[in-house]
Design an enzyme around this catalytic site. Structure first.
Site, PDB file in Angstrom:
ATOM      1  N   TYR A  58      11.175  -6.512  14.062  1.00  0.00           N
ATOM      2  CA  TYR A  58      11.281  -6.736  15.507  1.00  0.00           C
ATOM      3  C   TYR A  58      12.593  -7.435  15.866  1.00  0.00           C
ATOM      4  O   TYR A  58      13.180  -7.169  16.917  1.00  0.00           O
ATOM      5  CB  TYR A  58      10.077  -7.525  16.015  1.00  0.00           C
ATOM      6  CG  TYR A  58       8.882  -6.645  16.241  1.00  0.00           C
ATOM      7  CD1 TYR A  58       8.849  -5.742  17.312  1.00  0.00           C
ATOM      8  CD2 TYR A  58       7.795  -6.657  15.377  1.00  0.00           C
ATOM      9  CE1 TYR A  58       7.757  -4.906  17.511  1.00  0.00           C
ATOM     10  CE2 TYR A  58       6.700  -5.829  15.571  1.00  0.00           C
ATOM     11  CZ  TYR A  58       6.686  -4.959  16.651  1.00  0.00           C
ATOM     12  OH  TYR A  58       5.617  -4.124  16.841  1.00  0.00           O
ATOM     13  N   GLU A  69     -10.615  -2.225  -5.497  1.00  0.00           N
ATOM     14  CA  GLU A  69      -9.726  -1.433  -4.637  1.00  0.00           C
ATOM     15  C   GLU A  69     -10.016  -1.663  -3.154  1.00  0.00           C
ATOM     16  O   GLU A  69      -9.100  -1.902  -2.366  1.00  0.00           O
ATOM     17  CB  GLU A  69      -9.867   0.055  -4.956  1.00  0.00           C
ATOM     18  CG  GLU A  69      -9.087   0.951  -4.010  1.00  0.00           C
ATOM     19  CD  GLU A  69      -9.306   2.427  -4.243  1.00  0.00           C
ATOM     20  OE1 GLU A  69      -8.878   3.222  -3.384  1.00  0.00           O
ATOM     21  OE2 GLU A  69      -9.904   2.805  -5.275  1.00  0.00           O
ATOM     22  N   ASP A  79     -11.802   3.918  -6.921  1.00  0.00           N
ATOM     23  CA  ASP A  79     -12.364   5.256  -6.735  1.00  0.00           C
ATOM     24  C   ASP A  79     -11.900   6.182  -7.855  1.00  0.00           C
ATOM     25  O   ASP A  79     -10.805   6.018  -8.411  1.00  0.00           O
ATOM     26  CB  ASP A  79     -11.926   5.847  -5.389  1.00  0.00           C
ATOM     27  CG  ASP A  79     -12.611   5.188  -4.202  1.00  0.00           C
ATOM     28  OD1 ASP A  79     -13.680   4.592  -4.389  1.00  0.00           O
ATOM     29  OD2 ASP A  79     -12.061   5.272  -3.090  1.00  0.00           O
TER      30      ASP A  79
END
Length: 420
Positions: free
Chosen positions: A161, A254, A307
């Site tokens: 920014y 995870e 996963d």
């Protein structure tokens, strides 16, 4: 490529080219007029930017040395421009491609890390497609110098920014800032934290861990609720933090939702453990805290619950080896993480209906992993099974057997030492 021009041509170009004006005022801002030629020569001789090491890395240094390295880079550039035959040189940056990566195998430990070799890419002011990237490097360097002088620390988001407001023609998105920071790290050979850029952490930790920040009360992570204790992005604070535990395992999770489920069930009491999550792809602060725990508690196995898909394996590998996306900081904070699950032999626990077809993004990640030399044979075999089956399994699929089954699943695999 080096472009030669007369001093008159340079003065004319400096006055009429926006990029040259930007650089001219930047140099004028950052280099004090009192700097002598002898001091410049001394700094240049002390520069470590062009070492002949086979493997390149980013140093962790103090703010005064970081400022000195910035001054050296600027003075080297000015020295070229003020020579009898002024020239604009390209910026030699360390290439962040997989083709430039090497795996440094641990000799005394099982930890292996990704390093970048001594191979350059360039940013050029004279090539239209690279000119903006060239200027971005110097604008971020300028901003880092200001941060160091003011003894402040900013996140990458805050830096974006600031640059968006001051130089909107060069910075239009966060990705440009992130990549430019890595270019600056490659130019100065020091970590982003050394330049005053603070990690923006998403991570959390819970379980059998006591944390004490300097001059603060001790935090019992087991009493922080299902969301856990938020990991600070201040690397200096994490470095000075005192840690105590009676855990026997560290479990990297995870997903935040799975982390919350395990914390709510207080799995860390059933299996004496510390749970840590980066809520997806690992950020630097979470990796650093895990690295610190691995050093503080070297006897605790670190086990990953991810996963069964290419993305889950990629997350595990980032904790285990590092990430090329981190440039010269790729190797730092790698830990000896073992794969607990989900793995192929766990699919028997999951109903066929819960298996999801692989997406194009999954196949892209799988291709990238297979092309890397870091992948161990057993991990590579698992990846091949994923791709050949064309399916993926998520940890949540184990809830088919009940919401309390996940803790039992983890406990059984740990008791059987069923991790790789």
């Amino acid at each position: 490529m080096t472009i030669m021009m007369s001093h008159h041509d340079w003065q004319r170009r400096r006055l009429h080219s926006p990029k040259s004006v930007l650089l001219y005022f930047f140099f004028k801002f950052i280099v004090t007029p009192a700097r002598t030629n002898q001091a410049m020569a001394d700094l240049c001789r002390s520069s470590t930017f062009f070492s002949d090491q086979n493997l390149c890395n980013a140093d962790i240094i103090g703010s005064s040395e970081a400022r000195a390295r910035i001054e050296v880079a600027v003075l080297n550039f000015l020295k070229i421009l003020n020579s009898p035959s002024p020239a604009i040189s390209d910026l030699p940056l360390i290439s962040r491609r997989w083709s430039n990566s090497r795996v440094n195998r641990g000799l005394l430990t099982e930890v292996s890390c990704i390093f970048l070799s001594h191979s350059f890419c360039t940013r050029s002011l004279m090539r239209p497609n690279a000119a903006k990237a060239f200027v971005r490097v110097w604008k971020v360097v300028e901003m880092c110098f200001q941060i160091l002088v003011q003894e402040k620390r900013v996140t990458q988001r805050e830096l974006f920014y600031k640059l968006l407001c001051s130089s909107p023609q060069y910075f239009t998105c966060q990705l440009q800032v992130n990549r430019t920071i890595q270019d600056v790290v490659a130019l100065l050979r020091c970590s982003r934290y050394s330049l005053g850029i603070m990690a923006s952490s998403r991570g959390a930790v819970t379980g059998r861990l006591l944390l004490q920040e300097p001059n603060q009360e001790t935090v019992d992570c087991s009493a922080c609720g299902s969301s856990g204790h938020a990991i600070s992005g201040d690397m200096n604070l994490l470095e000075r933090m005192v840690m105590k535990t009676d855990a026997r395992y560290i479990i990297v999770v995870e997903k935040h939702a799975i982390f919350q489920r395990l914390a709510e069930d207080r799995v860390f009491n059933q299996i004496p453990s510390i749970l840590i999550t980066a809520k997806g792809y690992p950020d630097i602060a979470t990796r650093f805290l895990l690295y610190r725990m691995s050093r503080a508690f070297p006897d605790l196995p670190i086990l990953a619950l991810v996963d069964w898909n290419p993305a889950g394996l990629a997350i595990l590998c980032t904790f285990k080896f590092g990430s090329i996306g981190m440039g010269l900081e790729a190797y730092r904070y790698a830990c000896n993480v073992k794969w607990l699950g989900l793995r192929g032999d766990d699919l028997q626990l999951i109903p066929e209906e819960s298996l999801i077809p692989l997406k194009p993004r999954d196949l892209q990640i799988a291709k990238s992993l297979k092309s890397s030399e870091i992948l161990e044979e057993n991990y590579r075999n698992e990846l091949e099974v994923m791709v050949q089956s064309g399916r993926r399994a998520e940890i949540e699929a184990l809830y088919f057997r009940g919401y309390n089954f996940l803790g039992k699943y983890i406990a059984k695999k740990i008791v059987q030492a069923n991790y790789v």
